[in-house]
Design a protein around this motif. Structure first.
Motif, PDB file in Angstrom:
ATOM      1  N   ILE A 291      -0.626  -5.824   7.449  1.00 14.06           N
ATOM      2  CA  ILE A 291       0.703  -5.294   7.761  1.00 14.06           C
ATOM      3  C   ILE A 291       1.512  -6.248   8.632  1.00 14.06           C
ATOM      4  CG2 ILE A 291      -0.048  -3.933   9.788  1.00 14.06           C
ATOM      5  CD1 ILE A 291       1.970  -1.755   8.457  1.00 14.06           C
ATOM      6  N   GLY A 292       0.825  -7.187   9.300  1.00 17.84           N
ATOM      7  CA  GLY A 292       1.534  -8.136  10.157  1.00 17.84           C
ATOM      8  C   GLY A 292       0.627  -8.605  11.276  1.00 17.84           C
ATOM      9  N   ASP A 293       1.182  -9.450  12.122  1.00 15.70           N
ATOM     10  CA  ASP A 293       0.426  -9.930  13.282  1.00 15.70           C
ATOM     11  C   ASP A 293       0.397  -8.864  14.358  1.00 15.70           C
ATOM     12  OD1 ASP A 293      -0.058 -12.351  12.202  1.00 15.70           O
ATOM     13  OD2 ASP A 293       1.155 -13.502  13.642  1.00 15.70           O
ATOM     14  N   LYS A 294      -0.741  -8.691  14.967  1.00 15.84           N
ATOM     15  CA  LYS A 294      -0.831  -7.733  16.061  1.00 15.84           C
ATOM     16  C   LYS A 294       0.052  -8.173  17.232  1.00 15.84           C
ATOM     17  CE  LYS A 294      -3.761  -5.539  19.277  1.00 15.84           C
ATOM     18  NZ  LYS A 294      -2.662  -4.571  19.389  1.00 15.84           N
ATOM     19  N   SER A 295       0.202  -9.478  17.349  1.00 17.30           N
ATOM     20  CA  SER A 295       1.007 -10.004  18.452  1.00 17.30           C
ATOM     21  C   SER A 295       2.509  -9.868  18.174  1.00 17.30           C
ATOM     22  CB  SER A 295       0.670 -11.474  18.656  1.00 17.30           C
ATOM     23  OG  SER A 295       0.894 -12.164  17.442  1.00 17.30           O
ATOM     24  N   ASN A 296       2.856  -9.331  17.014  1.00 18.96           N
ATOM     25  CA  ASN A 296       4.262  -9.208  16.647  1.00 18.96           C
ATOM     26  C   ASN A 296       4.492  -7.869  15.939  1.00 18.96           C
ATOM     27  OD1 ASN A 296       6.880  -9.534  15.765  1.00 18.96           O
ATOM     28  ND2 ASN A 296       6.419 -11.172  14.306  1.00 18.96           N
ATOM     29  N   ILE A 297       4.560  -6.794  16.733  1.00 20.96           N
ATOM     30  CA  ILE A 297       4.665  -5.444  16.162  1.00 20.96           C
ATOM     31  C   ILE A 297       5.950  -5.284  15.349  1.00 20.96           C
ATOM     32  CG2 ILE A 297       4.821  -2.958  16.720  1.00 20.96           C
ATOM     33  CD1 ILE A 297       2.061  -3.971  17.072  1.00 20.96           C
ATOM     34  N   LYS A 298       6.962  -6.053  15.676  1.00 22.19           N
ATOM     35  CA  LYS A 298       8.217  -6.015  14.925  1.00 22.19           C
ATOM     36  C   LYS A 298       7.980  -6.270  13.435  1.00 22.19           C
ATOM     37  CE  LYS A 298      12.833  -7.320  15.846  1.00 22.19           C
ATOM     38  NZ  LYS A 298      13.597  -6.181  16.120  1.00 22.19           N
ATOM     39  N   GLU A 299       7.053  -7.183  13.173  1.00 23.74           N
ATOM     40  CA  GLU A 299       6.721  -7.510  11.784  1.00 23.74           C
ATOM     41  C   GLU A 299       6.051  -6.310  11.093  1.00 23.74           C
ATOM     42  OE1 GLU A 299       3.756 -10.575  11.491  1.00 23.74           O
ATOM     43  OE2 GLU A 299       4.117 -10.918   9.355  1.00 23.74           O
ATOM     44  N   ALA A 300       5.126  -5.658  11.799  1.00 20.00           N
ATOM     45  CA  ALA A 300       4.450  -4.486  11.229  1.00 20.00           C
ATOM     46  C   ALA A 300       5.460  -3.365  10.981  1.00 20.00           C
ATOM     47  CB  ALA A 300       3.341  -4.013  12.165  1.00 20.00           C
ATOM     48  N   ILE A 301       6.382  -3.194  11.910  1.00 21.16           N
ATOM     49  CA  ILE A 301       7.426  -2.171  11.754  1.00 21.16           C
ATOM     50  C   ILE A 301       8.276  -2.467  10.516  1.00 21.16           C
ATOM     51  CG2 ILE A 301       9.607  -1.387  12.760  1.00 21.16           C
ATOM     52  CD1 ILE A 301       8.273  -1.365  15.494  1.00 21.16           C
ATOM     53  N   ARG A 302       8.626  -3.737  10.346  1.00 17.95           N
ATOM     54  CA  ARG A 302       9.454  -4.123   9.200  1.00 17.95           C
ATOM     55  C   ARG A 302       8.735  -3.838   7.880  1.00 17.95           C
ATOM     56  NH1 ARG A 302       9.989  -9.596  10.073  1.00 17.95           N
ATOM     57  NH2 ARG A 302      11.507  -9.140  11.690  1.00 17.95           N
ATOM     58  N   ASN A 303       7.410  -3.968   7.876  1.00 15.97           N
ATOM     59  CA  ASN A 303       6.639  -3.838   6.633  1.00 15.97           C
ATOM     60  C   ASN A 303       6.137  -2.430   6.344  1.00 15.97           C
ATOM     61  OD1 ASN A 303       6.877  -6.564   6.070  1.00 15.97           O
ATOM     62  ND2 ASN A 303       5.004  -7.104   7.192  1.00 15.97           N
ATOM     63  N   LEU A 304       6.107  -1.565   7.357  1.00 12.42           N
ATOM     64  CA  LEU A 304       5.410  -0.278   7.230  1.00 12.42           C
ATOM     65  C   LEU A 304       5.837   0.543   6.006  1.00 12.42           C
ATOM     66  CD1 LEU A 304       3.417   1.848   8.397  1.00 12.42           C
ATOM     67  CD2 LEU A 304       5.325   2.756   9.728  1.00 12.42           C
ATOM     68  N   TYR A 305       7.121   0.863   5.914  1.00 10.99           N
ATOM     69  CA  TYR A 305       7.561   1.738   4.811  1.00 10.99           C
ATOM     70  C   TYR A 305       7.373   1.078   3.446  1.00 10.99           C
ATOM     71  CZ  TYR A 305       9.810   4.798   8.283  1.00 10.99           C
ATOM     72  OH  TYR A 305      10.074   5.648   9.322  1.00 10.99           O
ATOM     73  N   ARG A 306       7.622  -0.249   3.407  1.00 10.17           N
ATOM     74  CA  ARG A 306       7.450  -0.949   2.126  1.00 10.17           C
ATOM     75  C   ARG A 306       5.992  -0.865   1.672  1.00 10.17           C
ATOM     76  NH1 ARG A 306       5.326  -5.569   1.040  1.00 10.17           N
ATOM     77  NH2 ARG A 306       5.517  -6.437   3.136  1.00 10.17           N
ATOM     78  N   ILE A 307       5.063  -1.045   2.585  1.00 13.98           N
ATOM     79  CA  ILE A 307       3.644  -1.009   2.223  1.00 13.98           C
ATOM     80  C   ILE A 307       3.225   0.407   1.814  1.00 13.98           C
ATOM     81  CG2 ILE A 307       1.307  -1.246   3.187  1.00 13.98           C
ATOM     82  CD1 ILE A 307       2.319  -3.766   4.635  1.00 13.98           C
TER      83      ILE A 307
END
Ligand code: AMP
Ligand code: MG
Length: 349
Positions: A291-307
């Motif tokens: 889902i993204g880098d743990k050190s960059n939660i912004k990336e996980a947030i950006r990907n969450l709904y798409r995934i």
């Protein structure tokens, strides 16, 4: 209804802009891009258009919409009282992913606010949408442009999946930069209250206006009396059953659950942070998704709904997804994840 697509190449052609503005003014509903998620917009002064939104989304009528403006002075047209703290927040965070709840003017339709005497307002940060709002001198009320309950749309394709044939048009503005809905702050209270966490954090807001609090409803699973009616509904959920797991969850715990719930034959996806991927190598799942880098939660947030939506399309029946610490942006991430997963934490042995 055949839905019209407005495909951008950064900017729409002049005549397309004119057509979109004319359609909004005539009471049509059109999905538009923003930096958070796609919105489904209607002219705030047209009740017939607002009704179409609830109908197309199958949205409960007691769940309010957010007003989207293109210029700051438009706040005066719809809010009856604008505290100094609200003005400060507008200065710092607009255009951007912050919705400010204020007392509304009488002339604002109670259909848009679901009967509340307040209205949530924000200025989205997207050049295409800004040009429509400013050029058309429009205020649009909008919820997210998805079917009620499903993960919010962060691309043109997602809106099409949910609403094709049900709305007048969809404007393609690329992928949403933020990926979750705006932070909502209620400024009608003595101490401002965050009703929904987003990518603008409590800490960032406090730097500008001092002490603010989280609405208590954010800490409970069962909402007895929601401040915002929208808080009580099922939200952001994929079709799969979701299990929230701790980081680098013991494979044993996952396998115990799989064995005991007869998930053996079903499709399963594992969603984890990049740093933790190695912990799951022994797991034989249909899909393993970073889902993204743990050190960059912004990336996980950006990907969450798409995934979550990708899992639906792949026919995934069970999702095991890593949680993160509920601090700063992690608090916003976990707010959406807990709702998407109906607070279903993997039981540990
Ligand atoms: P969404 O439906 O996800 O696009 O976002 C709309 C959400 O904004 C609703 O579900 C409410 O939770 C919130 N909201 C909108 N207007 C208000 C308001 N006046 N007071 C409180 N919350 C609001
Ligand atoms: Mg929504």
């Amino acid at each position: 209804m055949k839905t019209k697509y407005y495909i951008r190449d950064n900017m729409l052609k002049e005549e397309e802009l004119e057509e979109i503005i004319a359609a909004y003014k005539a009471g049509e509903i059109i999905a538009f891009p923003t930096e958070t998620v796609y919105g489904l917009g209607a002219n705030i002064f047209c009740d017939e258009a607002i009704k179409k939104i609830y109908h197309a989304k199958r949205r409960p009528m007691d769940n309010p919409l957010i007003a989207h403006i293109g210029k700051q002075e438009d706040v005066e047209k719809i809010a009856s009282l604008i505290p100094a703290k609200a003005r400060k927040l507008m200065e710092v965070f607009w255009p951007g992913p912050l919705t400010i709840v204020l007392k509304r003017k009488e002339l604002v339709s109670s259909l848009a606010t679901a009967g509340l005497d307040t209205i949530g307002i924000r200025m989205p940060d997207h050049p295409l949408t800004e040009s429509i709002l400013v050029k058309g001198d429009l205020i649009l009320v909008a919820p997210s442009a998805n079917l009620s309950g499903s993960p919010s749309p962060t691309s043109f394709k997602h809106v099409k999946e949910d609403l094709d044939g049900k709305i007048y048009g969809i404007i393609d503005g690329g992928n949403c930069e933020e990926g979750i809905e705006s932070t909502i702050i209620d400024l009608t209270e003595e101490i401002p209250l965050i009703l929904r966490p987003g990518t603008i954090t409590k800490e960032e807001i406090e730097e500008v206006i001092g002490k603010v609090a989280f609405d208590q409803a954010l800490f409970t699973k069962e909402v007895v009396k929601a401040k915002a009616p929208g808080m009580k509904y099922k939200h952001y959920a994929p079709k799969a059953k979701v299990y929230i797991i701790k980081e680098k969850e013991d494979i044993e715990n996952i396998l115990t659950e799989v064995a005991k719930s007869s998930l053996g034959e079903q499709t399963k996806a594992l969603i984890c942070f990049r740093e933790n991927y190695g912990a799951y190598l022994a797991l034989d799942f249909t899909e393993k998704i970073i889902i993204g880098d743990k050190s960059n939660i912004k990336e996980a947030i950006r990907n969450l709904y798409r995934i979550l939506r990708d899992c639906d399309i792949l026919g995934i029946e069970n999702i095991f997804i890593e949680e993160t610490e509920e601090k700063g942006l992690g608090f916003s991430y976990m707010n959406r994840l807990k709702k998407a997963g109906s607070y279903n934490y993997l039981k540990r042995s």
